[in-house]
Write a protein that holds these residues in place. Structure first.
Motif, PDB file in Angstrom:
ATOM      1  N   TYR A   1     -14.114  17.401  -8.845  1.00 47.95           N
ATOM      2  CA  TYR A   1     -12.672  17.418  -8.627  1.00 47.95           C
ATOM      3  C   TYR A   1     -12.298  18.625  -7.783  1.00 47.95           C
TER       4      TYR A   1
ATOM      5  N   GLY B   1      -9.309  21.006  -5.404  1.00 44.86           N
ATOM      6  CA  GLY B   1      -7.955  21.527  -5.530  1.00 44.86           C
ATOM      7  C   GLY B   1      -7.848  22.574  -6.623  1.00 44.86           C
TER       8      GLY B   1
ATOM      9  N   ALA C   1       5.619  12.091  -4.995  1.00 38.77           N
ATOM     10  CA  ALA C   1       4.392  11.818  -4.244  1.00 38.77           C
ATOM     11  C   ALA C   1       4.703  11.386  -2.817  1.00 38.77           C
TER      12      ALA C   1
ATOM     13  N   HIS D   1      -4.262  11.169  -0.539  1.00 35.94           N
ATOM     14  CA  HIS D   1      -3.753  12.207  -1.427  1.00 35.94           C
ATOM     15  C   HIS D   1      -2.236  12.082  -1.370  1.00 35.94           C
TER      16      HIS D   1
ATOM     17  N   THR E   1      -0.267  14.591  -3.263  1.00 34.62           N
ATOM     18  CA  THR E   1       0.245  15.874  -3.736  1.00 34.62           C
ATOM     19  C   THR E   1      -0.456  16.965  -2.941  1.00 34.62           C
ATOM     20  N   GLU E   2       0.069  18.146  -3.036  1.00 28.84           N
ATOM     21  CA  GLU E   2      -0.560  19.302  -2.405  1.00 28.84           C
ATOM     22  C   GLU E   2      -1.796  19.698  -3.227  1.00 28.84           C
ATOM     23  N   PRO E   3      -2.828  20.242  -2.589  1.00 32.71           N
ATOM     24  CA  PRO E   3      -4.014  20.663  -3.342  1.00 32.71           C
ATOM     25  C   PRO E   3      -3.717  21.737  -4.393  1.00 32.71           C
TER      26      PRO E   3
ATOM     27  N   ALA F   1      -1.050  21.709  -6.297  1.00 34.10           N
ATOM     28  CA  ALA F   1      -0.230  21.140  -7.377  1.00 34.10           C
ATOM     29  C   ALA F   1      -1.033  21.236  -8.677  1.00 34.10           C
TER      30      ALA F   1
ATOM     31  N   GLN G   1      -0.929  16.826 -12.743  1.00 33.24           N
ATOM     32  CA  GLN G   1      -0.068  16.083 -11.816  1.00 33.24           C
ATOM     33  C   GLN G   1      -0.919  15.380 -10.753  1.00 33.24           C
ATOM     34  N   ARG G   2      -1.910  16.068 -10.221  1.00 28.02           N
ATOM     35  CA  ARG G   2      -2.776  15.453  -9.213  1.00 28.02           C
ATOM     36  C   ARG G   2      -3.545  14.280  -9.811  1.00 28.02           C
TER      37      ARG G   2
ATOM     38  N   GLU H   1      -3.179  10.437  -8.462  1.00 26.08           N
ATOM     39  CA  GLU H   1      -4.350   9.717  -7.949  1.00 26.08           C
ATOM     40  C   GLU H   1      -4.596   8.432  -8.729  1.00 26.08           C
TER      41      GLU H   1
END
Length: 183
Positions: free
Chosen positions: A47, A49, A92, A107, A109-111, A113, A117-118, A122
């Protein structure tokens, strides 16, 4: 079943995360019960981010796991509402990304985040593909009476019934013993 590779990978991740729940895990305990266990789980799944490695993140991921487990029990219309809510809550914004040797994938979301939440976004994006493809019937609960695990049936013929080989073998052994006792 044919879905985009990133969708299949996310569904496999969602199943693995959902099945860390004490009621579904092989060990019978919470397999992401500690920050260290969560870190190991995320390493196994590569994973990327932001990962904070703290109790707040662990709590949020465990809540996300419960939300994901509930998705398996929804009909299509209710799943659409749940997925839309997950995407809206995160605001999103889907975009194509490529990193760490992975092919192009989505993707939203921002990395940086929060991890939970990510994960939610996903999984929601993967469910979008499943719903749009009319494949909700490929998301199932394990057929073993004593298991609450979930599974995604990615087989061509749609015949997968068990969350693991262990559950399948156990059910087959019980059936074998019952037939032998009758004979």
């Amino acid at each position: 079943m044919h879905l985009a590779p990133d969708t299949e990978e996310t569904l496999k991740f969602a199943v693995a995360l959902a099945n860390t729940d004490p009621a579904a895990s092989r060990s019978g305990s919470d397999e992401i019960g500690t920050v260290e266990q969560l870190a190991g789980f995320l390493t196994d799944w590569a994973y990327s981010g932001r990962i904070d490695h703290d109790e707040a993140e662990l709590r949020d991921v465990r809540q996300t796991r419960d939300l994901i487990r509930r998705l398996w029990d929804l009909d299509v219309d209710d799943a659409v509402h749940a997925v839309n809510a997950m995407l809206a809550e995160a605001r999103a914004l889907p975009q194509l990304a490529r990193h760490d040797g992975s092919p192009w994938h989505l993707h939203a979301t921002e990395p940086n985040a929060p991890l939970a939440q990510r994960i939610r976004v996903e999984v929601a994006l993967a469910f979008v593909d499943v719903i749009r493809s009319g494949l909700m019937d490929r998301l199932r609960r394990c057929a073993a009476d004593d298991c609450t695990g979930v599974l995604v049936d990615l087989s061509r013929n749609g015949s997968k019934r068990f969350c693991s080989v262990r559950c399948g073998n156990r059910v087959n052994m019980i059936a074998f013993r019952e037939r032998a006792a009758e004979a």
